[in-house]
Design an enzyme around this catalytic site. Structure first.
Site, mmCIF file in Angstrom:
data_model
loop_
_atom_site.group_PDB
_atom_site.id
_atom_site.type_symbol
_atom_site.label_atom_id
_atom_site.label_comp_id
_atom_site.label_asym_id
_atom_site.label_seq_id
_atom_site.Cartn_x
_atom_site.Cartn_y
_atom_site.Cartn_z
ATOM 1 N N ASP A 36 0.842 -1.197 0.000
ATOM 2 C CA ASP A 36 0.000 0.000 0.000
ATOM 3 C C ASP A 36 0.881 1.253 0.000
ATOM 4 O O ASP A 36 0.390 2.375 -0.138
ATOM 5 C CB ASP A 36 -1.010 -0.010 1.158
ATOM 6 C CG ASP A 36 -0.349 -0.108 2.521
ATOM 7 O OD1 ASP A 36 0.885 -0.221 2.587
ATOM 8 O OD2 ASP A 36 -1.082 -0.080 3.533
ATOM 9 N N ASP A 58 -1.031 -6.095 -0.594
ATOM 10 C CA ASP A 58 -1.450 -5.531 0.695
ATOM 11 C C ASP A 58 -2.958 -5.317 0.734
ATOM 12 O O ASP A 58 -3.539 -4.769 -0.215
ATOM 13 C CB ASP A 58 -0.794 -4.160 0.883
ATOM 14 C CG ASP A 58 0.311 -4.173 1.915
ATOM 15 O OD1 ASP A 58 0.351 -5.099 2.753
ATOM 16 O OD2 ASP A 58 1.142 -3.249 1.884
ATOM 17 N N GLU A 63 8.540 -4.504 11.049
ATOM 18 C CA GLU A 63 8.932 -3.169 10.579
ATOM 19 C C GLU A 63 9.321 -2.270 11.749
ATOM 20 O O GLU A 63 8.569 -2.150 12.736
ATOM 21 C CB GLU A 63 7.786 -2.525 9.782
ATOM 22 C CG GLU A 63 8.147 -1.118 9.306
ATOM 23 C CD GLU A 63 7.243 -0.554 8.220
ATOM 24 O OE1 GLU A 63 6.347 -1.272 7.736
ATOM 25 O OE2 GLU A 63 7.460 0.624 7.853
HETATM 26 O O1 KIV Z 1 3.493 -1.227 1.767
HETATM 27 C C1 KIV Z 1 4.675 -1.574 1.912
HETATM 28 O O2 KIV Z 1 5.568 -1.202 1.135
HETATM 29 C C2 KIV Z 1 5.002 -2.429 3.034
HETATM 30 C C3 KIV Z 1 6.455 -2.695 3.293
HETATM 31 C C4 KIV Z 1 7.064 -1.519 3.926
HETATM 32 C C5 KIV Z 1 6.658 -3.925 4.071
HETATM 33 O O3 KIV Z 1 4.138 -2.868 3.723
#
Ligand code: KIV
Length: 272
Positions: A53, A92, A189
């Protein structure tokens, strides 16, 4: 010393990630939002592509990930799926698509897989029930704990998580519960390196770190940060491996100047 796994000549499976972890082979994941970039990343041997996302800030000019819609995620996931043949494509679940009911999350995930062509989905936080339900429905689930950017307002900003003992225990518990519910991997994270290493040692599935030190089984970065295309100051954990912002600006400047001087197009780039 860990060696990078050779991505298989066939499609990457979630069982490959488990195998690499067992063999102590650290693998890399990068974000992708469009077909040509996904093709290049796959050609570079990146076995797992995340349609994050983070598309919101990296590509769509938003600040933060909260505004990205399910429609947009399906659109970008489909582009990445079209651009790849072997990479494991993880999409995501966007903010608002799974926080109200597990059923909402199921429906959103099924769209990312069915219409977007994702092979797996990721959601932020301790989404234990959603994880279990999706796995039962045949949809591989990737967890994401620590700094969860969709909860930025609750967290009071983009800050390192798990610094005190209570917060560290909560993170350990969340990661463990997700693994027990069937998550095939868990993103950590912005977590202190020592805590991430502890969680990694205790978990039965691979951890994928971002700002979580070298003790994770795998690492992920936002591709625009890796390529030097990020907007604004990058977090401490980002390493830019290229300066594409400089390359693009330089190319566009030279084009503008050539046009102004009447040097483009020259005979070579025109039809007789
Ligand atoms: O959306 C994204 O790029 C992520 C990464 C930071 C793991 O969730």
């Amino acid at each position: 010393m860990s060696t990078a796994p050779d991505p298989p000549a066939r499609a990457v499976r979630i069982s490959d990630l488990a195998r690499w972890r067992e063999a102590g082979q650290r693998f890399a994941m990068l974000t992708a939002y469009d077909a040509p970039t996904a093709r290049l990343l796959e050609a570079a041997g990146i076995p797992v592509l995340l349609v994050g996302d983070s598309v919101a800030d990296a590509v769509l000019g938003r600040s933060g990930t909260v505004g990205v819609t399910l429609e947009e995620m399906v659109h970008h996931t489909a582009a990445v799926a079209r651009g790849t043949e072997r990479a494991l494509v993880v999409a995501d679940l966007p903010f608002g698509s799974y926080q109200v009911t597990v059923e909402d999350g199921m429906r959103a995930a099924l769209r990312l897989v069915g219409q977007g062509g994702a092979h797996a989905v990721k959601a932020e936080g301790a989404q234990v029930e959603l994880c279990a339900r999706l796995v039962r429905a045949g949809v591989p689930f990737m967890g994401h704990v620590g700094l969860t950017p969709q909860a930025v307002h609750q967290l009071g900003g983009y800050r390192v998580q798990g610094r005190d003992a209570q917060a560290a225990q909560r993170l350990q518990r969340e990661a463990q519960e997700l693994a027990e519910a069937g998550a095939f991997a868990v993103v950590l994270e912005a977590v202190p390196a020592a805590l991430a290493a502890e969680i990694t040692a205790a978990l039965p599935v691979p951890t994928i770190g971002i700002g979580a030190g070298a003790g994770c089984d795998a690492q992920v970065l936002v591709t625009h940060d890796l390529l030097g295309l990020g907007s604004g100051p990058a977090p401490r954990f980002v390493k830019a491996y290229a300066d594409l912002a400089g390359v693009i600006t330089d190319a566009a400047t030279r084009f503008r100047e050539d046009v102004a001087r009447g040097e483009f197009p020259d005979a070579e780039h025109a039809y007789d």
